[in-house]
Design a protein around this motif. Structure first.
Motif, PDB file in Angstrom:
ATOM      1  N   LEU A 494       5.132   4.843   9.350  1.00 22.00           N
ATOM      2  CA  LEU A 494       6.298   3.969   9.501  1.00 22.00           C
ATOM      3  C   LEU A 494       7.592   4.759   9.684  1.00 22.00           C
ATOM      4  O   LEU A 494       8.633   4.167   9.960  1.00 22.00           O
ATOM      5  N   GLY A 495       7.512   6.061   9.511  1.00 27.82           N
ATOM      6  CA  GLY A 495       8.709   6.883   9.706  1.00 27.82           C
ATOM      7  C   GLY A 495       9.708   6.718   8.577  1.00 27.82           C
ATOM      8  O   GLY A 495       9.364   6.464   7.425  1.00 27.82           O
ATOM      9  N   GLN A 496      11.002   6.870   8.922  1.00 29.68           N
ATOM     10  CA  GLN A 496      12.070   6.864   7.928  1.00 29.68           C
ATOM     11  C   GLN A 496      12.619   5.472   7.639  1.00 29.68           C
ATOM     12  O   GLN A 496      13.523   5.322   6.835  1.00 29.68           O
ATOM     13  N   ARG A 497      12.105   4.452   8.318  1.00 24.39           N
ATOM     14  CA  ARG A 497      12.693   3.120   8.153  1.00 24.39           C
ATOM     15  C   ARG A 497      12.324   2.499   6.807  1.00 24.39           C
ATOM     16  O   ARG A 497      13.026   1.630   6.324  1.00 24.39           O
ATOM     17  N   ILE A 498      11.216   2.933   6.233  1.00 22.20           N
ATOM     18  CA  ILE A 498      10.797   2.450   4.923  1.00 22.20           C
ATOM     19  C   ILE A 498      10.710   3.648   3.987  1.00 22.20           C
ATOM     20  O   ILE A 498      10.014   4.626   4.262  1.00 22.20           O
ATOM     21  N   LYS A 499      11.436   3.571   2.878  1.00 16.71           N
ATOM     22  CA  LYS A 499      11.355   4.597   1.851  1.00 16.71           C
ATOM     23  C   LYS A 499      10.376   4.133   0.781  1.00 16.71           C
ATOM     24  O   LYS A 499      10.416   2.979   0.356  1.00 16.71           O
ATOM     25  N   PHE A 500       9.499   5.034   0.370  1.00 20.31           N
ATOM     26  CA  PHE A 500       8.520   4.641  -0.633  1.00 20.31           C
ATOM     27  C   PHE A 500       8.336   5.754  -1.657  1.00 20.31           C
ATOM     28  O   PHE A 500       8.566   6.931  -1.382  1.00 20.31           O
ATOM     29  N   HIS A 501       7.912   5.343  -2.854  1.00 20.68           N
ATOM     30  CA  HIS A 501       7.675   6.271  -3.959  1.00 20.68           C
ATOM     31  C   HIS A 501       6.405   5.851  -4.676  1.00 20.68           C
ATOM     32  O   HIS A 501       6.197   4.663  -4.962  1.00 20.68           O
ATOM     33  N   LEU A 502       5.539   6.828  -4.963  1.00 18.35           N
ATOM     34  CA  LEU A 502       4.300   6.598  -5.691  1.00 18.35           C
ATOM     35  C   LEU A 502       4.326   7.431  -6.965  1.00 18.35           C
ATOM     36  O   LEU A 502       4.578   8.626  -6.910  1.00 18.35           O
ATOM     37  N   ASN A 503       4.067   6.771  -8.110  1.00 13.62           N
ATOM     38  CA  ASN A 503       4.090   7.515  -9.366  1.00 13.62           C
ATOM     39  C   ASN A 503       2.872   8.430  -9.471  1.00 13.62           C
ATOM     40  O   ASN A 503       1.890   8.268  -8.738  1.00 13.62           O
ATOM     41  N   PRO A 504       2.910   9.430 -10.362  1.00 11.61           N
ATOM     42  CA  PRO A 504       1.799  10.395 -10.444  1.00 11.61           C
ATOM     43  C   PRO A 504       0.458   9.743 -10.743  1.00 11.61           C
ATOM     44  O   PRO A 504      -0.574  10.249 -10.317  1.00 11.61           O
ATOM     45  N   ALA A 505       0.444   8.652 -11.472  1.00 10.68           N
ATOM     46  CA  ALA A 505      -0.811   7.993 -11.808  1.00 10.68           C
ATOM     47  C   ALA A 505      -1.351   7.128 -10.684  1.00 10.68           C
ATOM     48  O   ALA A 505      -2.428   6.534 -10.823  1.00 10.68           O
ATOM     49  N   GLN A 506      -0.616   7.042  -9.577  1.00 14.15           N
ATOM     50  CA  GLN A 506      -1.008   6.245  -8.416  1.00 14.15           C
ATOM     51  C   GLN A 506      -1.207   4.768  -8.766  1.00 14.15           C
ATOM     52  O   GLN A 506      -1.989   4.063  -8.130  1.00 14.15           O
ATOM     53  N   SER A 507      -0.490   4.321  -9.762  1.00 16.47           N
ATOM     54  CA  SER A 507      -0.600   2.919 -10.170  1.00 16.47           C
ATOM     55  C   SER A 507       0.628   2.106  -9.806  1.00 16.47           C
ATOM     56  O   SER A 507       0.631   0.888 -10.004  1.00 16.47           O
ATOM     57  N   LEU A 508       1.668   2.751  -9.285  1.00 21.23           N
ATOM     58  CA  LEU A 508       2.915   2.056  -8.975  1.00 21.23           C
ATOM     59  C   LEU A 508       3.483   2.618  -7.681  1.00 21.23           C
ATOM     60  O   LEU A 508       3.672   3.828  -7.546  1.00 21.23           O
ATOM     61  N   VAL A 509       3.753   1.729  -6.728  1.00 22.32           N
ATOM     62  CA  VAL A 509       4.389   2.129  -5.482  1.00 22.32           C
ATOM     63  C   VAL A 509       5.609   1.236  -5.264  1.00 22.32           C
ATOM     64  O   VAL A 509       5.545   0.018  -5.442  1.00 22.32           O
ATOM     65  N   VAL A 510       6.729   1.871  -4.939  1.00 20.73           N
ATOM     66  CA  VAL A 510       7.982   1.163  -4.692  1.00 20.73           C
ATOM     67  C   VAL A 510       8.387   1.447  -3.248  1.00 20.73           C
ATOM     68  O   VAL A 510       8.469   2.603  -2.822  1.00 20.73           O
ATOM     69  N   MET A 511       8.647   0.372  -2.483  1.00 19.02           N
ATOM     70  CA  MET A 511       9.046   0.488  -1.086  1.00 19.02           C
ATOM     71  C   MET A 511      10.348  -0.275  -0.886  1.00 19.02           C
ATOM     72  O   MET A 511      10.514  -1.379  -1.424  1.00 19.02           O
ATOM     73  N   GLU A 512      11.249   0.287  -0.096  1.00 17.17           N
ATOM     74  CA  GLU A 512      12.495  -0.410   0.189  1.00 17.17           C
ATOM     75  C   GLU A 512      12.960  -0.065   1.599  1.00 17.17           C
ATOM     76  O   GLU A 512      12.655   0.997   2.141  1.00 17.17           O
ATOM     77  N   GLY A 513      13.689  -1.039   2.194  1.00 17.18           N
ATOM     78  CA  GLY A 513      14.197  -0.858   3.543  1.00 17.18           C
ATOM     79  C   GLY A 513      15.049  -2.043   3.951  1.00 17.18           C
ATOM     80  O   GLY A 513      15.204  -3.016   3.206  1.00 17.18           O
ATOM     81  N   GLU A 514      15.598  -1.967   5.169  1.00 19.44           N
ATOM     82  CA  GLU A 514      16.484  -3.019   5.672  1.00 19.44           C
ATOM     83  C   GLU A 514      15.788  -3.938   6.662  1.00 19.44           C
ATOM     84  O   GLU A 514      16.307  -5.011   6.971  1.00 19.44           O
ATOM     85  N   ASP A 515      14.662  -3.541   7.191  1.00 21.01           N
ATOM     86  CA  ASP A 515      13.953  -4.321   8.200  1.00 21.01           C
ATOM     87  C   ASP A 515      12.831  -5.107   7.543  1.00 21.01           C
ATOM     88  O   ASP A 515      11.895  -4.525   6.980  1.00 21.01           O
ATOM     89  N   LEU A 516      12.927  -6.436   7.599  1.00 23.17           N
ATOM     90  CA  LEU A 516      11.926  -7.278   6.951  1.00 23.17           C
ATOM     91  C   LEU A 516      10.561  -7.099   7.596  1.00 23.17           C
ATOM     92  O   LEU A 516       9.538  -7.039   6.907  1.00 23.17           O
ATOM     93  N   GLU A 517      10.512  -7.020   8.919  1.00 27.54           N
ATOM     94  CA  GLU A 517       9.229  -6.870   9.596  1.00 27.54           C
ATOM     95  C   GLU A 517       8.577  -5.542   9.234  1.00 27.54           C
ATOM     96  O   GLU A 517       7.362  -5.464   9.063  1.00 27.54           O
ATOM     97  N   GLN A 518       9.368  -4.489   9.109  1.00 22.12           N
ATOM     98  CA  GLN A 518       8.826  -3.198   8.710  1.00 22.12           C
ATOM     99  C   GLN A 518       8.284  -3.249   7.279  1.00 22.12           C
ATOM    100  O   GLN A 518       7.269  -2.629   6.964  1.00 22.12           O
ATOM    101  N   MET A 519       8.957  -3.999   6.417  1.00 21.85           N
ATOM    102  CA  MET A 519       8.485  -4.130   5.043  1.00 21.85           C
ATOM    103  C   MET A 519       7.156  -4.886   5.005  1.00 21.85           C
ATOM    104  O   MET A 519       6.237  -4.529   4.260  1.00 21.85           O
TER     105      MET A 519
END
Length: 832
Positions: A494-519
């Motif tokens: 998805l490139g840089q349009r969506i920022k995401f973070h995954l915790n070390p336990a791989q149990s939580l992922v957070v994604m954020e962005g400005e484009d609804l379709e990309q989300m």
């Protein structure tokens, strides 16, 4: 003169005849008639009657016929009475109103002329006839379509949702018009008017019922019903509410299928709201501390060893076994198939033996565990001790302890505790997030009378302690890596349009962005993965929370959280099979140097594959041998324990080189532990020796069991009985009575897929081979002994047999037992 007279009379007759038929017949100028279809009688108004003024003169005053003009007119006139001139109009064939509803044509009447032959006939004027065809109700109403679809929004009552229409092929308005519609379904919330408009009689709820199916019929004005009803589908649309749609509440996961997308068709309904920014959080909860990160598979010590941690760590909460038995009374979260997560309810503790716990942590140490702190009733200031090393006196002085206090994790350390006059206490505090799992440690405290206090409430998994060494960052990262969790590797596309973070336990992922379709696209790529060979079946809970911002609006939409479940299906379970000799007979004098108990040991692991699990094997229940790890094997002494200083089980440390294995010894047996291959375990166990410096027993029995996944899968119990001979007479008696070969051949078959016939053939062939080779060796041994001096001493020393670690097939193997002055004899042997 006479001829002239005749001619004159003839001329006079002709002149009279012409004067007799001097008038034409008369009829009305127009007629109106009605005929019912499928009949031939036309009812005329006025009636068909022709008059002639020449009446009553015969022929001239009589009516002989009615003539209909018009090729398309399917009618004819019939004279009923020549004298009165009465007639009738009738159809020449069937009349169909649906083909032609009325006819117009010309009709004339003619008289009979001047004689029987009809000479000199006269015709009336032309009259116009109009005939209308009367209809018969022979057709039923027919709907224009057999299925109709309409939709309503929940909570709203409509005057008309949709209109149904039927038609009739009859020709008349009476029978061709639809006078009534009717709903034939019972107890419905809909009504229909005479024009076919359907409406709802009450407000509808999408949650209660989202689809209605009703049947409708029609009647013509002759009350003839439609031959086939129309089916009307009415769909209830929910009131537009912002939220995620197109997701499944239950997602099945088949072990071994890799990464599976969780929400492949998911989309966000904003109800025309314009979103300028969106953040979505996906959280996977396995409901047990550390379950997703493989604590379910291996003990903490074994897991650290796999991650490259330095040796020397002590596992304080191991799986219960013959040697490590202090956790046997603790309650395990989730039952037998769960990971080794122990649940403490404020009344439980574990007393760890002195030889296990390090007494001095030194200046560098590492303590690791997984902790889930549960609800703590009582006073807020109450301490909950996880790990405590204290004096064995009534002073109960803590030398080091770990406890939870006021939402903080506290570690107390008194260095140099062996020096009674030097305490130098130090405390370390960490603030806890009570909603999250904590990577720290756990257990209980002890005094001289084993009285525990300050109990912990919560769940603990894998508590290890290592003095003199700090774990490396690489080791810590490995320990945090998970084989079960959320997979977002495809999000990188998805490139840089969506920022995401995954915790070390791989149990939580957070994604954020400005484009609804990309989300939306990013969320569809979030997957669940479980790469463990034998994952625990059951539910894994998912929660998705979303926050949005809107363009230039003070009040933005609120997206409710959603919850789903990943259901991990039952994996194919392994079966661990141990085979080898079941009886050994040995002289007591030969035990001083040690007896290799398990030289002929073989351990295999198989799984049962059904026909649904493979495309190449159509037989259900076929066995497949698999590459498999074990985590411990226990050699237990049945009956009286080993006598200290006289009996022991020995294993040279060189046998463990290059392997992730360790062992402990006690009077009840030996425990070999660590996560390693079946092959390495087999190699090591084959080198275990039983040594007795003063054998007094006649029989010693040993039991071998092995485990994988902390006892989740255990082998069958393999029993070995050692018969000890205490006199030369017994030895000679047994030798001469049985005349056995010096060495016994042992067949070790590999496990293969075969039908019952093949197994029978293999068993028979194996028995024949064993008997033949045994007979041959008896002969060779007899010849050998005859050629040896009776008093000659001899020692046969052969290297320890190694396991077949390269995976080559096993075949007939000669296994000589070590001897010194006497012969070690296999009394019995049983092959699977």
């Amino acid at each position: 003169m006479k001829r002239i007279l005749v001619l004159m009379l003839l001329a006079l007759g002709l002149s009279c005849a012409h004067r007799v038929n001097k008038h034409k017949p008369w009829i009305e100028s127009s007629y109106h008639g009605v005929i019912t279809e499928n009949t031939d009688v036309v009812l005329l108004d006025p009636p068909l009657v022709a008059l002639d003024k020449d009446a009553p003169v015969p022929y001239a005053g009589e009516i002989c016929g009615f003539h209909v003009q018009g090729l398309s007119a399917p009618f004819e006139g019939v004279v009923l009475n020549r004298t009165s001139g009465e007639g009738r109009l009738r159809a020449r064939g069937p009349i169909d109103c649906e083909r032609q509803r009325e006819f117009t044509f010309i009709i004339q009447a003619r008289d009979c002329g001047t004689g029987p032959e009809g000479h000199g006939e006269k015709r009336s004027h032309k009259a116009v006839v109009h005939v209308q065809v009367g209809d018969v109700n022979e057709f039923s109403p027919v709907f224009g379509q057999l299925e109709y679809h309409g939709s309503v929004t929940e909570g709203k009552v409509y005057d008309s949702i949709l209109q149904v229409q039927a038609s009739d092929q009859d020709c008349s308005p009476q029978y061709s018009q639809i006078c009534n519609y009717q709903i034939s379904s019972q107890d419905t919330a809909f009504a229909i008017d005479r024009n076919g408009n359907i409406r709802n009689t009450e407000s509808l709820s999408f949650d209660k019922e989202s689809h209605y199916k009703i049947h409708v019929t029609a009647f013509d004005c002759g009350q003839k019903r439609a031959a086939q009803d129309a089916v009307v589908h009415i769909h209830v649309k929910p009131i537009c509410k912002p939220g995620w749609q197109g997701w499944s509440q239950l997602i099945d996961y088949e072990p071994g299928t890799g990464s599976k997308p969780l929400f492949p068709k998911m989309h966000l309904e904003t109800c025309v709201g314009l979103v300028s920014w969106i953040r979505t959080t996906v959280e996977l909860e396995t409901s047990s501390a550390g379950r997703g990160c493989d604590r379910q598979s291996y003990s903490e010590r074994s897991f650290q060893k796999l991650c490259g941690a330095s040796s020397g760590s002590t596992d304080l909460l191991p799986a219960p076994s013959g040697v490590f038995n202090w956790t046997a009374t603790l309650v395990v979260d989730g039952g037998r198939d769960s990971d080794l997560t122990y649940r403490f309810d404020g009344r439980q503790a574990a007393k760890i033996p002195d030889w296990v716990v390090p007494q001095n942590l030194t200046h560098q140490f590492t303590i690791t565990t997984w902790m889930k702190h549960g609800p703590s009733p009582g006073q807020r200031a109450e301490k909950e001790t996880l790990l405590c090393n204290s004096d064995k006196t009534e002073m109960n002085r803590h030398h080091y302890s770990l406890y939870v206090h006021n939402c903080r994790l506290v570690f107390l350390l008194r260095t140099d505790y062996t020096q009674t006059d030097s305490f130098r206490p130090a405390e370390f505090h960490w603030k806890l997030e009570q909603e999250k799992y904590i990577t720290c440690l756990c257990a209980g405290g002890e005094v001289s009378k084993a009285k525990f206090t300050q109990y912990f409430r919560g769940s603990l998994s894998g508590l290890t302690i290592r003095s003199g060494k700090i774990a490396s960052q690489k080791t810590i990262s490995c320990l945090q890596a998970c084989k079960e969790g959320l997979d977002i590797t495809s999000l990188e596309s998805l490139g840089q349009r969506i920022k995401f973070h995954l915790n070390p336990a791989q149990s939580l992922v957070v994604m954020e962005g400005e484009d609804l379709e990309q989300m939306k696209a990013a969320l569809r790529k979030v997957s669940y993965i479980n790469s463990r060979q034998f994952p625990t079946k059951g539910a894994r809970h998912l929660r998705i929370s979303t926050a949005v911002q809107c363009f230039g609006e003070d009040v933005c939409i609120t997206v409710p959280d959603i919850e789903a479940v990943v259901m991990v299906m039952q994996p194919s379970e392994p079966r661990i099979i141990i085979t080898g000799a079941e009886h050994l007979t040995v002289p007591a004098s030969g035990l001083a140097l040690g007896l290799s108990l398990f030289r002929d040991l073989h351990i295999i692991s198989t799984v049962t594959k059904s026909a649904e699990q493979t495309n190449t094997d159509h037989r259900s229940g076929a066995l497949k041998e698999i590459a498999h790890n074990l985590d411990y094997c226990d050699i237990m002494v049945l009956g009286e324990g080993l006598r200290a200083g006289l009996e022991s089980l020995e294993l040279h440390h060189s046998a463990l080189l290059g392997k992730h294995l360790q062992y402990v010894n006690s009077s009840t047996g030996m425990s070999i532990y660590g996560v390693d291959s079946v092959c390495h375990y087999t190699e090591v166990i084959r080198q275990v020796r039983y040594q007795s410096r003063q054998a007094v027993d006649s029989i010693r029995t040993f039991r071998l069991t092995c485990s994988e996944l902390n006892g989740r899968y255990t082998s069958d119990q393999y029993l070995l009985q050692v018969n000890i001979l205490h006199s030369e007479e017994d030895i000679e008696h047994v030798n001469h009575a049985m005349a056995p070969p010096k060495y016994m051949q042992i067949i070790h078959p590999t496990v293969t897929e075969s039908n019952s016939y093949s197994l029978v053939v293999l068993a028979v062939a194996t028995a024949v081979i064993v008997l033949c080779i045994a007979a041959l060796l008896v002969v060779l041994l007899s010849v050998y002994r005859l050629n040896q001096p009776q008093n000659q001493e001899h020692i046969h020393t052969l290297p320890e047999k190694q396991a077949d670690c390269d995976g080559s097939s096993l075949s007939i193997t000669v296994n000589p037992l070590e001897v010194r002055q006497t012969v070690y004899m296999l009394k019995q042997h049983k092959t699977p």
